[in-house]
Design a protein around this motif. Structure first.
Motif, PDB file in Angstrom:
ATOM      1  N   HIS A  85      25.853 -17.680  17.199  1.00 17.84           N
ATOM      2  CA  HIS A  85      26.157 -18.796  18.122  1.00 17.84           C
ATOM      3  C   HIS A  85      25.792 -18.379  19.541  1.00 17.84           C
ATOM      4  CE1 HIS A  85      29.968 -17.443  20.098  1.00 17.84           C
ATOM      5  NE2 HIS A  85      30.228 -16.834  18.953  1.00 17.84           N
ATOM      6  N   ASP A 105      29.208 -11.378  22.399  1.00 16.65           N
ATOM      7  CA  ASP A 105      29.774 -12.563  21.731  1.00 16.65           C
ATOM      8  C   ASP A 105      29.185 -13.822  22.349  1.00 16.65           C
ATOM      9  OD1 ASP A 105      31.258 -14.350  20.312  1.00 16.65           O
ATOM     10  OD2 ASP A 105      33.158 -13.907  21.290  1.00 16.65           O
ATOM     11  N   ASP A 106      28.171 -14.386  21.790  1.00 20.70           N
ATOM     12  CA  ASP A 106      27.473 -13.835  20.656  1.00 20.70           C
ATOM     13  C   ASP A 106      25.989 -13.755  21.000  1.00 20.70           C
ATOM     14  OD1 ASP A 106      26.879 -12.946  18.075  1.00 20.70           O
ATOM     15  OD2 ASP A 106      26.737 -14.981  17.285  1.00 20.70           O
ATOM     16  N   ASP A 125      28.065 -12.575  14.268  1.00 23.39           N
ATOM     17  CA  ASP A 125      28.877 -12.909  15.440  1.00 23.39           C
ATOM     18  C   ASP A 125      29.592 -11.646  15.900  1.00 23.39           C
ATOM     19  OD1 ASP A 125      30.328 -14.144  17.382  1.00 23.39           O
ATOM     20  OD2 ASP A 125      31.287 -15.609  16.065  1.00 23.39           O
ATOM     21  N   ILE A 126      29.182 -11.132  17.052  1.00 20.14           N
ATOM     22  CA  ILE A 126      29.671  -9.851  17.591  1.00 20.14           C
ATOM     23  C   ILE A 126      29.177  -8.703  16.705  1.00 20.14           C
ATOM     24  CG2 ILE A 126      31.648  -8.567  18.484  1.00 20.14           C
ATOM     25  CD1 ILE A 126      33.223 -11.077  18.767  1.00 20.14           C
ATOM     26  N   GLU A 176      30.759 -22.936  19.024  1.00 23.14           N
ATOM     27  CA  GLU A 176      31.568 -22.110  18.110  1.00 23.14           C
ATOM     28  C   GLU A 176      32.925 -21.834  18.730  1.00 23.14           C
ATOM     29  OE1 GLU A 176      33.188 -18.451  16.215  1.00 23.14           O
ATOM     30  OE2 GLU A 176      32.763 -18.856  18.319  1.00 23.14           O
ATOM     31  N   GLU A 177      32.904 -21.602  20.024  1.00 24.23           N
ATOM     32  CA  GLU A 177      34.143 -21.182  20.703  1.00 24.23           C
ATOM     33  C   GLU A 177      35.159 -22.316  20.816  1.00 24.23           C
ATOM     34  OE1 GLU A 177      34.640 -18.228  21.012  1.00 24.23           O
ATOM     35  OE2 GLU A 177      32.856 -17.092  21.560  1.00 24.23           O
TER      36      GLU A 177
HETATM   37 ZN   LIG Z   1      31.727 -15.337  18.679  1.00 23.21          ZN
END
Ligand SMILES: [Zn+2]
Length: 457
Positions: A128, A172-173, A234-235, A206-207
């Motif tokens: 994301h 992130d990310d 993601d991360i 996403e967040e």
């Molecule tokens: Zn993330």
């Protein structure tokens, strides 16, 4: 053990012929070459560019040519568009109404690059690209918001104003985004002819609750698209834990259950093939959807019925997550490149392979029984287009991963004598002439509906 396998092979021989052409080697040199094209230097360029937008918050400005989500999404689009005329790059655009953490109606755009294969079935590599910074960051969230350490993130009082507070989101990310963009380059320039269609997807929002991924997965379900696998990152760019513990040689892969769910089979595939092509990196599958109280876009695909797994870095530094300190100096491009290679290996191996064979009968039951003796394992499956052999897998019905496997010929059934199907889990994968192997289709019985017992008066 050797004698037992010989006996099994003989038995299968009586049903069909053994694989006429065994693959010359386990690994495909073309996949080795593709994995070798992943560039740490390119990842550095991508991460640093993503950092320059200042924030990529879904609710940030869209009118600046250099900062905010509007500039970021256009740059990602143009970057992937430039890699190859084979890549079909588009915005996957939605209007999200104000709800939850979305403070106003907003246009949200996933950025999607499609590399068409011979078949429309899809394999996704994703991250994301949106970011967020909140007061106290993830450290604060972990500590019940008691762990604030002086980083104050100002949020606009007006819900209609753009949220341009700094949120570089390099890990992130940005890490998953850079990985996705880099693999779009590597795959589209590989010259390989894949059976599956590859989709390189940079999700948005996403967040705010996996919104970009949910909207896309919902559309895919409504349109009847076949998505065989989603590799979500993601991360994935930092291996130095906030507690000082460092592990730069492994990656975690989360998948929802139950133990033979499509996502779990995908996780097993990623480990099996990722580690064959990248033996210097350990893939650690974990039998849970995600980390405690944390989420990611792979879960959105799960919710709409698709197999999806979440890649997560080995050790996390919460003090940099959802925090203005999520900057380039907090990631390791060397580590990110290893994670990108694992993704590349798994996706290439899967995209070159035939589709997984069907193992359900016309009543939707696993097509396995105890014939002919009543004490045997008799497996049946549907032929998979492009397959020239099949590989049977089995394990004790108390264990996370396949323990045994055996290549059989171009047949659609096999019998293992005196083998208790009650005590073992079985699966079968399709294998093409070059040795590319599909996901494993497990023989599992769906849960039975129950009727209440009628009691007499
Ligand atoms: Zn993330």
């Amino acid at each position: 053990m050797r004698r037992r396998v010989a006996a099994l092979a003989l038995c299968i021989c009586s049903i069909g012929r053994l694989a006429s052409a065994q693959p010359a080697q386990d690994l495909d040199s073309r996949v080795v070459t593709l994995v070798g094209q992943v560039s740490e230097q390119r990842l550095i360029v991508l991460l640093k560019k993503l950092e320059t937008f200042g924030t990529r918050n879904t609710l940030s400005s869209i009118d600046s040519p250099t900062s905010g989500i509007g500039a970021a999404r256009q740059w990602i689009f143009d970057e992937m568009k430039g890699y190859s005329p084979k890549l079909q790059v588009s915005f996957d655009t939605y209007r999200i109404a104000a709800q939850g953490r979305i403070t106003r109606d907003v246009e949200a755009r996933n950025i999607m690059a499609i590399l068409p294969g011979r078949s429309p079935r899809r394999i996704y590599i994703s991250g994301h690209y949106d970011t967020i910074a909140i007061n106290g960051g993830q450290s604060g969230s972990n500590a019940g918001n008691r762990g604030r350490d002086g980083i104050v993130v100002s949020q606009p009082a007006d819900p209609n104003a753009p949220n341009d507070s700094p949120a570089a989101g390099v890990n992130d990310d940005g890490s998953g985004t850079a990985l996705t963009i880099e693999l779009a380059r590597v795959f589209s320039q590989s010259g390989l002819d894949f059976d599956a269609t590859l989709v390189f997807m940079c999700h948005v929002a996403e967040e705010q609750g996996l919104m970009g991924a949910k909207l896309h997965a919902q559309k895919a379900r409504d349109q009847g698209l076949r998505i065989d696998a989603v590799l979500n990152n993601d991360i994935v760019g930092n291996a130095r834990g906030g507690n000082g513990i460092i592990d730069g040689a492994s990656i975690r892969v989360y998948s929802e259950g139950p133990e033979d769910s499509p996502s779990r089979e995908l996780a097993r595939f990623v480990q099996r093939w990722g580690m064959r092509y990248v033996p210097s990196h350990t893939v650690r599958p974990l039998s849970r959807p995600d980390r405690f109280s944390r989420g990611g876009d792979h879960s959105a695909y799960n919710q709409y019925g698709f197999a999806a797994v979440g890649f997560r870095e080995s050790r996390e530094d919460y003090s940099r997550q959802h925090d203005p300190r999520d900057t380039f100096d907090g990631v390791s491009p060397t580590y990110l490149a290893q994670n990108a290679r694992v993704n590349a290996a798994a996706a290439a191996a899967l995209a070159l392979a035939p589709p997984a064979p069907g193992v359900l009968n016309e009543r939707g039951q696993a097509n396995i029984n105890r014939a002919p003796s009543g004490y045997d394992a008799h497996l049946m499956w549907k032929a998979s287009p492009g397959a020239s052999a099949y590989r049977i897998f089995w394990r004790e019905a108390w264990g996370p991963d396949w323990q045994h496997d055996m290549l059989v010929g171009n047949v659609t059934e096999a019998t293992l004598p005196n083998t208790l199907i009650d005590d073992l889990v079985f699966g079968v994968a399709a294998v093409d002439a070059a040795g590319h192997e599909s996901l494993v289709s497990p023989y599992i019985s769906p849960a039975r509906d129950t009727d209440d017992v009628k009691t007499a008066k």
